[in-house]
Every structure is written in structure tokens, then in C-alpha cells.
Design a protein around this motif. Structure first.
Motif, PDB file in Angstrom:
ATOM      1  N   LEU A   1       2.018 -18.174  -9.891  1.00 37.37           N
ATOM      2  CA  LEU A   1       3.105 -18.253  -8.825  1.00 37.37           C
ATOM      3  C   LEU A   1       4.440 -18.986  -9.143  1.00 37.37           C
ATOM      4  O   LEU A   1       4.207 -20.068  -9.649  1.00 37.37           O
ATOM      5  CB  LEU A   1       2.603 -18.573  -7.458  1.00 37.37           C
ATOM      6  CG  LEU A   1       3.562 -18.122  -6.146  1.00 37.37           C
ATOM      7  CD1 LEU A   1       3.894 -16.742  -6.044  1.00 37.37           C
ATOM      8  CD2 LEU A   1       2.753 -18.705  -4.895  1.00 37.37           C
TER       9      LEU A   1
ATOM     10  N   SER B   1       6.720  -5.147  -3.837  1.00 31.92           N
ATOM     11  CA  SER B   1       5.452  -5.762  -3.994  1.00 31.92           C
ATOM     12  C   SER B   1       5.357  -5.944  -5.629  1.00 31.92           C
ATOM     13  O   SER B   1       6.323  -5.532  -6.388  1.00 31.92           O
ATOM     14  CB  SER B   1       4.473  -4.452  -3.831  1.00 31.92           C
ATOM     15  OG  SER B   1       4.727  -3.490  -4.548  1.00 31.92           O
TER      16      SER B   1
ATOM     17  N   ILE C   1       7.086 -11.870   0.270  1.00 31.65           N
ATOM     18  CA  ILE C   1       6.186 -12.800   0.710  1.00 31.65           C
ATOM     19  C   ILE C   1       5.965 -12.194   2.307  1.00 31.65           C
ATOM     20  O   ILE C   1       6.990 -12.390   2.926  1.00 31.65           O
ATOM     21  CB  ILE C   1       6.511 -14.344   0.798  1.00 31.65           C
ATOM     22  CG1 ILE C   1       6.556 -14.744  -0.539  1.00 31.65           C
ATOM     23  CG2 ILE C   1       5.571 -15.166   1.576  1.00 31.65           C
ATOM     24  CD1 ILE C   1       6.910 -16.128  -0.681  1.00 31.65           C
TER      25      ILE C   1
ATOM     26  N   HIS D   1      -1.688  -5.680   0.425  1.00 30.97           N
ATOM     27  CA  HIS D   1      -1.236  -7.313   0.639  1.00 30.97           C
ATOM     28  C   HIS D   1      -2.477  -8.144  -0.320  1.00 30.97           C
ATOM     29  O   HIS D   1      -3.752  -7.582  -0.479  1.00 30.97           O
ATOM     30  CB  HIS D   1      -1.231  -7.932   2.094  1.00 30.97           C
ATOM     31  CG  HIS D   1      -2.582  -7.669   2.620  1.00 30.97           C
ATOM     32  ND1 HIS D   1      -3.153  -6.669   3.308  1.00 30.97           N
ATOM     33  CD2 HIS D   1      -3.712  -8.883   2.815  1.00 30.97           C
ATOM     34  CE1 HIS D   1      -4.333  -7.030   3.814  1.00 30.97           C
ATOM     35  NE2 HIS D   1      -4.674  -8.116   3.502  1.00 30.97           N
TER      36      HIS D   1
ATOM     37  N   LEU E   1       0.977 -12.075   0.086  1.00 34.50           N
ATOM     38  CA  LEU E   1       1.872 -11.407  -0.657  1.00 34.50           C
ATOM     39  C   LEU E   1       1.688  -9.757  -0.777  1.00 34.50           C
ATOM     40  O   LEU E   1       0.721  -9.268  -0.831  1.00 34.50           O
ATOM     41  CB  LEU E   1       1.775 -11.905  -2.463  1.00 34.50           C
ATOM     42  CG  LEU E   1       1.826 -13.329  -2.433  1.00 34.50           C
ATOM     43  CD1 LEU E   1       1.370 -13.572  -3.883  1.00 34.50           C
ATOM     44  CD2 LEU E   1       3.029 -14.083  -2.357  1.00 34.50           C
TER      45      LEU E   1
END
Length: 743
Positions: A376, A563, A345, A401, A360
């Protein structure tokens, strides 16, 4: 002036101008023919499969099928292979062909998929039913509902007539009644098995079939709900008729406890039905909204339901529904592999209206559209709960992101906000700095969404949002602006945003999109208007005009985080296709080896045990054969990421990406005050809005996308239906599209 300037007439009958820098290349004839042949073949297989299921109750068709099973019974796979070939193989074959079709399609030119220059009503976007148990139903969906209803009614009628004709007049009434109930219960069970074959198809989030027809998962869940109610009704009547008959005969408890080796295992059926009834009872809207956790946890009983169903009916009857279940298992395993990764995050931000924004980390090669959503999980709150959220950032906003906006509504979201801000639940409006030692461990499934960005296929868009329903429209706005700036394929030129909010403290959410910084002088290329309705405030607050501050964004420290994974069903087409094909081939190999070396030599005949072995083969083929492809896919992902880092010289680290993602932006309301109107103490009058748009835009296609509560969707759909039925010829045709996720 730019060729795409709004000063240029938008309603010209000439073909749409291609965006600057967009090179239109004609498709090779061989590619066109290959795609046409694949599409035709898929339609022939699917229609033939569905038609056979529809006419199967007819006595002549049943007899013909029995002859087929007798002639193929001597093969290695036996009667199990015969039923699998007829009832399950067709839908799996369509899925494999769909993979090839999607690979050949590549990135379709948007102008080829755009709405016609001659606006017309389309079944998929014309709402027919706007109220009632089904919610908003399009004409195409209504046709599907009627077809299923006709099938069930016709099949029950045919079976009833067959049973009545077989009853002997010499039998006592009691025996007649018991015989009728048992045979009709058996037939209802077979109808339920066919419905079960369809039940799992729409609930596979990354299903290649949904990608083929471009229906995203949030739309398909409605079909799963409808089919679930129908399937459980049939199975409940199936069990109830047997229970009544056994009670009349006086051996109810004996039958319920019976677990036959040769024949139906009644005890397993009781367990399966009880699991199904628990799922069914907690899936109704009042229970689901009152206690979502109860609905979610009981719905995990689908594993018990399916396994004990296989015990109950045996391997060959289970094959009637195995195709859809197998495709769901493929999707579920891939989701499991993706969700094991801990996702970093990059930033967490709390808005004054009680909305949380999470940024994220994602790899640059992760593909998704603006109208996408993710599931999520925050492991500090629950290891089992997954919550869906719309993506609020465009894939063009940044390579590394992705943002989501989360409205605080329940316990889970309250914990999330409390964990970030460290404030008391009794004072949700009190802001406090983000504590740097707060740790959030997130996992992500997705993103999922349309195969093609359908919001880019209308020149004229109306975006209707209720509250946090604005989130996906922020992504749409950003996506359109990026495309117009970069000269990418993009049709929208008129965009009208209708946003209804309860209080004015939600207005700063619009500041998350700074249109001028994304696309300078965008007003020369786009007409964007925003109408805001603040429903629970009769007049502006004293501090109107000041953008309320948010909690300072901060980095969430997470150990060993990366990621999100690209192992997603809507991701790389070639790898997804190899995964499906290898698992299917693996299933055939494992079942064949099992028959050759175990079942046939040792004379295994227990129905429930063979059902268990068949389920094991399904799972093993996915884990072993599909897992091998997933492992290669993962290695490929790592190699591609490493190559990108080398080529770009580590363009920027996570901190830099995070800083770019959460930089405070100028107020949308300040930058576009001349294009934004705010009304207090009123709700949108959609009749007046659509009439104004009709006079202004003329005879064009208008895409209307709604994201908000069911009442908002019904109001918009009702007005679109009324307008379509009474419209004048020179007025627009509005196309209803829902982007609301209701679990």
C-alpha cells in the motif's frame, strides 16, 4: 444432522467426505499426461542447468564450454548468444513452461492437494533450525543452504588449486601473490555472477516460478536476503583482492580510474560495488528496524548496481545472470503499471488499540486467497514508500471490497492514523470523529500470496498470532465459514486459535468477524476454539465485557479513483503467460536486429557499450512487446467490468458496498464466550497446548500457521521440532507454516 457435523468422528480412516454440492470430476487422461510431461521437462531443464553451474569450475567442463562457445561464435548473436543460451535461457524457458502448466492445472481440487490420510513428516514444514542468523529454517530450506555452501566452498577450492598449480616457481613472491589475488578475485567474481542469477528470482513478487512451486513472496524474501548476503560477500572479496594486488603493485589509483573499451571497465565496477555495499550495510536487521526508510531508499540503488555491473563486465559476461534479472524486470514493469491507478478507499476505521482498518475497492474478477497481502502507498505521505499488509478479509466476504488492518508502529502508520482521526501524536488513545474533508490517495500492488489456499488443506488447524498477526487469521476464519456455508471445497473441521496480545484493548479486533451471521449454526459443522493471552495486564480491566467503540467509519473522498487493477503477476494466468512470452520473444528479436543492423556492420566492440545496449534491449522488449500485451490486458479488464455491470444491473454502487463492508458487527467474545478463554498476565505454554491437542486429536496432520514476531515463531517452531522428535506414534504430526512478513 449435517454430514460434516462435528459429532461425526473426524479421525476415520475413510476418505474425507466432499462438501455438499461439490462435484468431483476426473481429469482427462490427456490433460494428466500433458501436465506430467511439462513437469518432467521443467525438472530436467532446471536440474541440468543447476548441475552445469555446479560443475562449471572443473577444468574439463570449462574447456568443454569454451569449445562450445568457439563453435557457436559465428552465429548472429555471437558469444553473447552462447552464454545467454547456456546460463540464462534455461530459467526463462522454465518460466514459460510454468505458465503453460499453471494454465492446464486450472483450479486444482483441494482434496487432491490435501495432506495424506497417513500423516508423515514433510521437509517443507519440519523446522530444523529455530534460532540463529537464519531464523526458523525447515529441512528443505536447510538442504538448499547446504547446497549453496557446498557449491561456493567447492568452487573456491577448485579455483585455488588451479591457480596454485599454474604458478611458476621462478616468479618472485610479490608477483606470485599479486597474480594469485587477481585470479582468485576474478574467480570469486564469476561465482558471484552465478549467485546473482538466483538473487533476483525470489524477489519478483508475482513470479511465475514462485507460483509454480507455491511459495509466496513473503517466504521467498528470506531466500533473497540469504542470497544477497552471500552475493555481496563474494563481490566484496572480489573487489578487495584486486585492490590489495594493485596496492602491492603500486598502481591502485590508476587501476581504479581505468575504463577500458576492450576488457573490464574498473571504474564502473567501483561504482557498482559501492552501490552494492550501501545496500548491504543498510539491509542488516538492526539498521533496517531502526530506520526502515534508510533501508528502503538505499535499496533503490539496485538500479545503479545492475547497470554499472553491465558496464563493468560487458554484455556476454552479464548474460551469466541476465535470466533472473530479466524475470525481475518483467515483474517490476507489471507492478509499475498496476500501481499507477488510484484506488478508492471505501472506508477508514480506527480501533481503540491503535489499529487502522482500511476498506479498499476492488473489481469482482480480482483473484486472491485468504492468506494474501498487498503493498500500500499513500501518496500524501510518500510517493516512494510501499508497505506490506496482510489482507484481513476473505475473497468471499464481498465482490467489490477488500480490508486490511494496520498496526500503528512507525512514522508512516502514525501519519495514516493521524490523517484519519486528526488527533495529536502525543495522545494516541484519544478518539475524535473522522473529518469528511480528509483526503487519502492510495495505490495498491497485489494481492500476492500462495497459488493455492494451503490453509484449506488441513482438517486440523492451529493458528498462532501475536498482536496484529491476527489479521490474516480473520480472513482464514471468514473464508472457512463462507465455504462451509456454501458447500465449497474446505477441509478444516477443527480450528484452534492462540492469540497473544499486550493489552485487552486489542480484543475488539475479533469482532470484525461475526461467525454466526456468516454461517448460522456453524458449531454443528466446525470446532473453533480461541485461547487469548493478555501478557501485560495481570487482571481484567473494570470495563471488561464491554466492546470498546471505534471511530465512526467514514468515506474517504478521492478524486478520479477506481478499484484496484487486476494487472498483477498472480492474477490471470493466460494474460500473465502472454506477457512473459511476448517480452521474451521481443528480447530475442531486438538483440538479433541490433546485431544485424548495428553491432556487426559497424564493428562495435566496446564491452561496456555492448553491455549498455543489451540492457536497453531487455528494457525495450518489456516496455514495447510486453507493454502491448499489458495494454490489451487492460482493455480486456475494462470490457469484463463493463459486462458485469450490465449483467448485474449495477448491483450496487461504491457507497452501498462501503456500507456493507463497515457495518458494525456483534462482538465475537459475546457470541462465542463458551468457546473462548482469556488468561491475563501469562504467555502461551506451547508445550502444554500441543500436548493437549495431541491427546484430543490423535494421529492426524495438523497445520500450524504462525503470524507474529520472530520470538513467537521460534517458540512455536522449537516446540514442534521437539514434539516431532519425541512424539508417540498415535500423536499428531504438526506442520510449521510461517505467515510473517519481515522486510
Amino acid at each position: 444432522m449435517d454430514d460434516n457435523s462435528v459429532q461425526k468422528p473426524l479421525l476415520s480412516t475413510q476418505s474425507v467426505q466432499e462438501p455438499a454440492g461439490y462435484d468431483v470430476k476426473k481429469k482427462p487422461l490427456t490433460l494428466f499426461l500433458a501436465k506430467w510431461c511439462l513437469k518432467t521437462l521443467m525438472w530436467v531443464i532446471f536440474v541440468s542447468w543447476a548441475a552445469f553451474i555446479f560443475v562449471y569450475p572443473a577444468k574439463s567442463v570449462t574447456e568443454l564450454f569454451r569449445k562450445f562457445t568457439r563453435t557457436t561464435n559465428e552465429t548472429i548473436f555471437g558469444i553473447t548468444g552462447s552464454l545467454f543460451l547456456v546460463f540464462s535461457a534455461p530459467i526463462i524457458l522454465v518460466a514459460i513452461l510454468a505458465v503453460v502448466y499453471l494454465i492446464l492445472s486450472g483450479e486444482e481440487d483441494l482434496h487432491r492437494k490435501k495432506t495424506s490420510q497417513n500423516p508423515r513428516i514433510r521437509f517443507w514444514t519440519f523446522p530444523v533450525l529455530v534460532d540463529g542468523p537464519f531464523g526458523v529454517v525447515s529441512a528443505a530450506e536447510l538442504i538448499g543452504i547446504l547446497l549453496f555452501a557446498v557449491y561456493v566452498i567447492w568452487a573456491v577450492y577448485i579455483y585455488t588449486m588451479q591457480i596454485l598449480s599454474s604458478l611458476s616457481d621462478q616468479l618472485p613472491l610479490k608477483l606470485k601473490s599479486c597474480f594469485f589475488l587477481e585470479i582468485l578475485g576474478l574467480r570469486l567474481g564469476s561465482i558471484g555472477m552465478f549467485c546473482l542469477g538466483f538473487l533476483f528470482l525470489p524477489v519478483a513478487r508475482g513470479s511465475v516460478l514462485l507460483r509454480l512451486i507455491d511459495i509466496p513472496f513473503e517466504h521467498a524474501t528470506r531466500y533473497h536476503v540469504w542470497l544477497g548476503h552471500l552475493t555481496m560477500l563474494l563481490f566484496t572479496l572480489h573487489g578487495l583482492f584486486y585492490v590489495i594486488a594493485w596496492a602491492i603493485e603500486g598502481h591502485l589509483l590508476q587501476e581504479l580510474r581505468e575504463w577500458k573499451d576492450i576488457g573490464i571497465a574498473n571504474s564502473a565496477g567501483v561504482v557498482s560495488l559501492l552501490a552494492g555495499l550501501l545496500m548491504w550495510a543498510t539491509s542488516f536487521s538492526p539498521v533496517r528496524k531502526l530506520n526502515f526508510e534508510l533501508f528502503f531508499y538505499t535499496h533503490q540503488l539496485y538500479v545503479v548496481f545492475v547497470i554499472f555491473l553491465a558496464f563493468h563486465v560487458g554484455d556476454f559476461i552479464f548474460c551469466m545472470a541476465a535470466g533472473g534479472i530479466f524475470l525481475f524486470m518483467l515483474d517490476r514493469f507489471l507492478r509499475f503499471c498496476q500501481s499507477r491507478r488510484i484506488v478508492k478507499i471505501l472506508a477508514a476505521k480506527c480501533h481503540p488499540c491503535g489499529t487502522v482498518e482500511l476498506v479498499l475497492s476492488k473489481p469482482s474478477n480480482l483473484q486472491y486467497n485468504a492468506l494474501s497481502f498487498v503493498f500500500l502507498q499513500i501518496r500524501e505521505f510518500s510517493w516512494l514508500q510501499w508497505h506490506p499488509f496482510s489482507v484481513s478479509s476473505s475473497p468471499l466476504d464481498g465482490k467489490y471490497h477488500m480490508s486490511v488492518l494496520i498496526k500503528v508502529l512507525g512514522q508512516w502508520t502514525s501519519k495514516l492514523r493521524g490523517n484519519i482521526t486528526k488527533i495529536s501524536e502525543t495522545e494516541p488513545e484519544e478518539e475524535s470523529p473522522f473529518e469528511p474533508h480528509t483526503k487519502l490517495t492510495a495505490s495498491v500492488e497485489g494481492p500476492y500470496g500462495h497459488e493455492l489456499p494451503y490453509h484449506l488443506m488441513y482438517e486440523n488447524l492451529i493458528l498462532v498470532a501475536g498482536g496484529i498477526g491476527l489479521s490474516p487469521f480473520l480472513a482464514i476464519l471468514s473464508d472457512i465459514l463462507h465455504r462451509v456455508r456454501d458447500g465449497r471445497p474446505c477441509l478444516p473441521r477443527n480450528v484452534l486459535i492462540i492469540w497473544a496480545v499486550k493489552k485487552s484493548n486489542e480484543l475488539p479486533l475479533l469482532s470484525t468477524v461475526d461467525m454466526e451471521s456468516i454461517c448460522p449454526s456453524f458449531s454443528n459443522k466446525l470446532n473453533i476454539e480461541t485461547h487469548i493471552y493478555v501478557t501485560r495486564e495481570p487482571e481484567p480491566p473494570l470495563e471488561e465485557g464491554k466492546v470498546q467503540s471505534t471511530v465512526n467509519p467514514s468515506l474517504c473522498p478521492v478524486s478520479s479513483s477506481r478499484s484496484m487493477s487486476v494487472l498483477v503477476g498472480t492474477g490471470h494466468k493466460v494474460w500473465s503467460g502472454l506477457y512473459i512470452i511476448s517480452s521474451t520473444v521481443g528480447l530475442i528479436i531486438l538483440v538479433g536486429l541490433l546485431d544485424i543492423f548495428y553491432i556487426n556492420p559497424y564493428g562495435i566492440s566496446s564491452w561496456w557499450y555492448k553491455g549498455l545496449l543489451f540492457m536497453v534491449c531487455m528494457a525495450a522488449s518489456i516496455v514495447i512487446f510486453g507493454g502491448f500485451v499489458v495494454g490489451l490486458w487492460h482493455l480486456w479488464e475494462r470490457r469484463v467490468s463493463a459486462e458485469e455491470e450490465c449483467e448485474n444491473g449495477n448491483l450496487k454502487d461504491d457507497k452501498a458496498d462501503h456500507d456493507e463492508a463497515v457495518t458494525q458487527k456483534n462482538s465475537y467474545l459475546e457470541n462465542s464466550a463458551n468457546l473462548t478463554s482469556i488468561q491475563y498476565g501469562s504467555r502461551p505454554d506451547f508445550k502444554e497446548i500441543f500436548e493437549g491437542v495431541s491427546k484430543q486429536w490423535g494421529h492426524v496432520d495438523v497445520g500450524v500457521i504462525v503470524c507474529g514476531p520472530p520470538t513467537l515463531q521460534s517458540s512455536v517452531a522449537q516446540e514442534i521440532r521437539s514434539h516431532t522428535l519425541t512424539r508417540q506414534w498415535h500423536y499428531p504430526i504438526f506442520h510449521f507454516n510461517s505467515h510473517s512478513f519481515d522486510l
